[in-house]
Scaffold this motif. Structure first.
Motif, PDB file in Angstrom:
ATOM      1  N   SER A 179       3.952  -3.756  -8.658  1.00  0.00           N
ATOM      2  CA  SER A 179       3.682  -2.105  -8.320  1.00  0.00           C
ATOM      3  C   SER A 179       4.267  -1.860  -9.713  1.00  0.00           C
ATOM      4  O   SER A 179       2.929  -0.379  -9.583  1.00  0.00           O
ATOM      5  CB  SER A 179       5.247  -2.515  -7.515  1.00  0.00           C
ATOM      6  N   ARG A 237       0.199 -14.231  -1.948  1.00  0.00           N
ATOM      7  CA  ARG A 237       1.155 -14.180  -3.116  1.00  0.00           C
ATOM      8  C   ARG A 237       1.729 -14.847  -3.633  1.00  0.00           C
ATOM      9  O   ARG A 237       2.675 -15.977  -3.665  1.00  0.00           O
ATOM     10  CB  ARG A 237       2.502 -12.870  -2.497  1.00  0.00           C
ATOM     11  N   GLN A 242       1.489 -11.899   2.148  1.00  0.00           N
ATOM     12  CA  GLN A 242       2.569 -12.768   1.627  1.00  0.00           C
ATOM     13  C   GLN A 242       1.726 -14.150   1.385  1.00  0.00           C
ATOM     14  O   GLN A 242       2.050 -14.933   0.254  1.00  0.00           O
ATOM     15  CB  GLN A 242       3.479 -12.874   2.572  1.00  0.00           C
ATOM     16  N   SER A 251      -8.312   0.296   1.393  1.00  0.00           N
ATOM     17  CA  SER A 251      -7.021   0.574   1.250  1.00  0.00           C
ATOM     18  C   SER A 251      -7.261   1.260  -0.406  1.00  0.00           C
ATOM     19  O   SER A 251      -6.112   2.328  -0.745  1.00  0.00           O
ATOM     20  CB  SER A 251      -5.865  -0.451   0.512  1.00  0.00           C
ATOM     21  N   ARG A 275       0.320   2.370  -1.032  1.00  0.00           N
ATOM     22  CA  ARG A 275       0.424   1.197  -2.115  1.00  0.00           C
ATOM     23  C   ARG A 275      -0.258  -0.326  -2.019  1.00  0.00           C
ATOM     24  O   ARG A 275      -0.012  -1.275  -1.605  1.00  0.00           O
ATOM     25  CB  ARG A 275       1.942   0.864  -2.535  1.00  0.00           C
ATOM     26  N   ASP A 303      -1.113   0.238  -8.778  1.00  0.00           N
ATOM     27  CA  ASP A 303      -1.706   1.010  -7.819  1.00  0.00           C
ATOM     28  C   ASP A 303      -2.563   1.777  -8.922  1.00  0.00           C
ATOM     29  O   ASP A 303      -4.089   2.410  -9.137  1.00  0.00           O
ATOM     30  CB  ASP A 303      -1.249   2.724  -7.368  1.00  0.00           C
ATOM     31  N   SER A 345       6.040  -8.980  -6.272  1.00  0.00           N
ATOM     32  CA  SER A 345       5.650  -7.356  -6.085  1.00  0.00           C
ATOM     33  C   SER A 345       6.663  -6.125  -6.844  1.00  0.00           C
ATOM     34  O   SER A 345       5.625  -4.856  -7.619  1.00  0.00           O
ATOM     35  CB  SER A 345       6.172  -6.860  -4.837  1.00  0.00           C
ATOM     36  N   ASP A 369       0.892  -3.579  -1.817  1.00  0.00           N
ATOM     37  CA  ASP A 369       1.803  -4.325  -0.822  1.00  0.00           C
ATOM     38  C   ASP A 369       0.731  -4.075   0.740  1.00  0.00           C
ATOM     39  O   ASP A 369       1.008  -5.091   1.659  1.00  0.00           O
ATOM     40  CB  ASP A 369       2.424  -2.996   0.871  1.00  0.00           C
TER      41      ASP A 369
END
Lengths: 381, 381
Positions: A116, A93, A90, A76, A83, A120, A112, A86
């Motif tokens: 965020s 998290r 879950q 990724s 992003r 990135d 998140s 993302d």
């Protein structure tokens, strides 16, 4: 001192100081060693600022920069359309939310959101193109070394460094990796034993260094387990041309280490570290803490994600944990930790970085004199 | 050479050779080092025979004996009314039977039958009273050292050794253990890093040795990661008065190592060992093999039993696996293994033990000369 490394890097004392803190880098360079700034902590713009700060203080004395470009990371990170925050499942998290609850850090803000903002950018610093941006900035400064802390230096990095006349160093944990890194263009090998802090392999410094020295035709620095002059003398006896130290700077006056973590380090023994994937996604030695124990041992742990995803998750959480620990929150103090090697058991005193260098010079001289005296009468019948 | 250890043990060269093979012990002692026979491989009667054999060959030169008396073992071993083989759970026997089937060793004879013959005697050699029998035999020979390989030397052992004027050594993996062993009467500490073969801790030699030297007032030998003269020079630089080596003898001409295992060792890299409970019940470094992988990683593994039960189960199985491996059985070759340290990556050649000593003497001199030359011009401005 006279080693190939001293000549290559124009230093008096072949002690390389890896640190994320510009103050340490400048202090060691000014004391006759060679400071290396860990760039992964910075965006390209921030790195530029840090290096300018160093330039102003070292008066042309040599220093370098270290980037992190692991060969294998989660796919990724290579996709600019994703992003990264993302991509974190879950379940992972939720486990962090569970830990925040269990250790009394209150209802967490949604992870998140906090992630965020920087995920990135941080995650992509460890890709070849992301690290390339850091390398470009670094080469606009009078650096004398670029080091690749994980994995072979990417071809573009080697090409740019060569064009600028800057040697490339690569950290390795096995003989096989050392051969591969030299083939990829490394001019210096840092042979790093399992006892080192941060990303590290399984073979000890004592075993690794002589084998790497025998296997490669370039100068070798020893890393892992080196925090005093006796250990530096041992590294030279193993065939190294100098040493690369990281942990010893973490308890210096200049270091960026939060006080709550520094006090843990000052109290820790050499048995209080663990090599775990729970902070970055790759095995890295760090202080043992409730964070490492929960991720590595708890029944409900989902296990670490690959790099860079685990790094995003952990650093996002750790930023908040550290802030709470600094305020004295007891649960946060249990969770707080940082990368450090087994030498943490020797770090019992806060010193200026310059003093660490000077002590190491004196201890090295004493250790060499002792070995000379012991063996003077050598060669038994 | 001149160290406290050389004077204490009347040796020219402070190289201690731990081996289960009397030929290695005699060869090293006769070459100017100090051989130490691992007694746990023998019954008291066998030990007497081995030591008499050594006495006839070393002409009064110094050698010693090593026993294994761990502080904590399964309580069944202390109960003379219990047949130890009967204490091994069916689930663990079944797993061994499963492994024999999976690796094509044919239908196994019932394990309990083959075990009972020697299980009780072997299992009780590692109790204080069992080891006491070995110590009594050893002290009837002109030994110059008794070493305790795991845990503090029991008081009776210290008392008997003192009465006989024989110094006691203790192997340790942490500073805390070193302090405890000295308090229990150890005259010499062997500070053994995690890279060592056999029972070992988690802290590396580079990190452990200087801390132990600073913590105790008795001479320290360094162990773990030492198989050539550069590593010996490094150990002396760390503050040790000599070195204790085990793995390097396993590929000597004299060694007892089965050829199938020796060829694995000659081919292995330093990444091919693992620290596992699967052979004795306590963490011990050994060759990575199908045996270690199955016990440590297979879904159906029942996990290792405590010492001495796992030792009985493993040694009973290993005796048969090794015989089959020596016959060339491919499945048995996958399962076969032995205790060895990370220096196994350096062991690429079969040499006489005497030659290992002489090479180490030459390499040490060269390493010391190199460090002296590098640092001659020392103390940067």
């Amino acid at each position: 001192m006279r080693t190939a490394i001293c000549e290559m890097f124009d230093v008096d004392f072949p002690l390389f100081a890896f640190s994320h803190c510009r103050d340490v880098v400048a202090a060691v360079t000014n004391a006759g060693g060679f400071g290396v700034l860990g760039a992964v902590a910075y965006s390209p713009e921030q790195l530029d600022t840090e290096l300018s700060w160093i330039d102003e203080r070292v008066g042309g004395r040599p220093y370098g920069v270290d980037v992190l470009v692991p060969g294998r990371i989660d796919s990724s990170a290579a996709d600019a359309n994703v992003r990264l925050a993302d991509v974190i499942p879950q379940r992972h998290r939720d486990f962090v939310t569970h830990l925040f609850g269990k250790y009394g850090l209150g209802a967490p803000e949604p992870l998140s959101a906090s992630l965020s903002a920087f995920a990135d950018e941080l995650g992509r610093r460890v890709t070849a193109s992301g690290a390339g941006g850091l390398v470009d900035v670094a080469l606009r400064h009078p650096i004398r070394l670029i080091a690749s802390a994980l994995g072979p230096p990417p071809p573009e990095m080697v090409d740019k460094a060569r064009a600028a006349g800057v040697p490339v160093a690569a950290l390795v944990g096995t003989v096989e990796h050392a051969r591969r890194q030299v083939a990829a263009g490394a001019d210096v090998i840092v042979a790093q034993g399992t006892e080192a802090g941060g990303h590290t392999g399984e073979v000890s410094t004592m075993v690794l260094v002589p084998q790497v020295v025998d296997a490669v035709g370039v100068p070798v620095l020893a890393a892992g387990g080196i925090a005093d002059g006796r250990q530096m003398a041992a590294a030279l006896a193993l065939g190294a041309e100098g040493v690369w130290c990281g942990s010893v700077w973490l308890t210096t006056e200049e270091a960026e280490t939060p006080l709550s973590v520094r006090s843990k380090m000052l109290a820790a023994t050499s048995s209080d570290t663990v090599r775990s994937r729970c902070r970055t996604g790759k095995p890295a030695r760090q202080l043992r803490s409730a964070w490492t124990e929960e991720w590595d041992e708890a029944q409900e742990s989902p296990g670490a994600l690959p790099m860079p995803l685990q790094m995003l998750l952990a650093e996002g959480a750790m930023a908040r944990i550290t802030r709470a620990a600094e305020r004295g929150d007891p649960g946060a103090r249990e969770l707080a930790g940082y990368f450090v090697g087994q030498v943490v058991g020797q770090l019992n005193q806060v010193k200026p970085a310059r003093r660490v260098v000077h002590d190491m010079i004196d201890e090295l001289a004493a250790a060499v004199a002792r070995v000379r005296d012991i063996t003077y009468d050598d060669a038994p019948a």
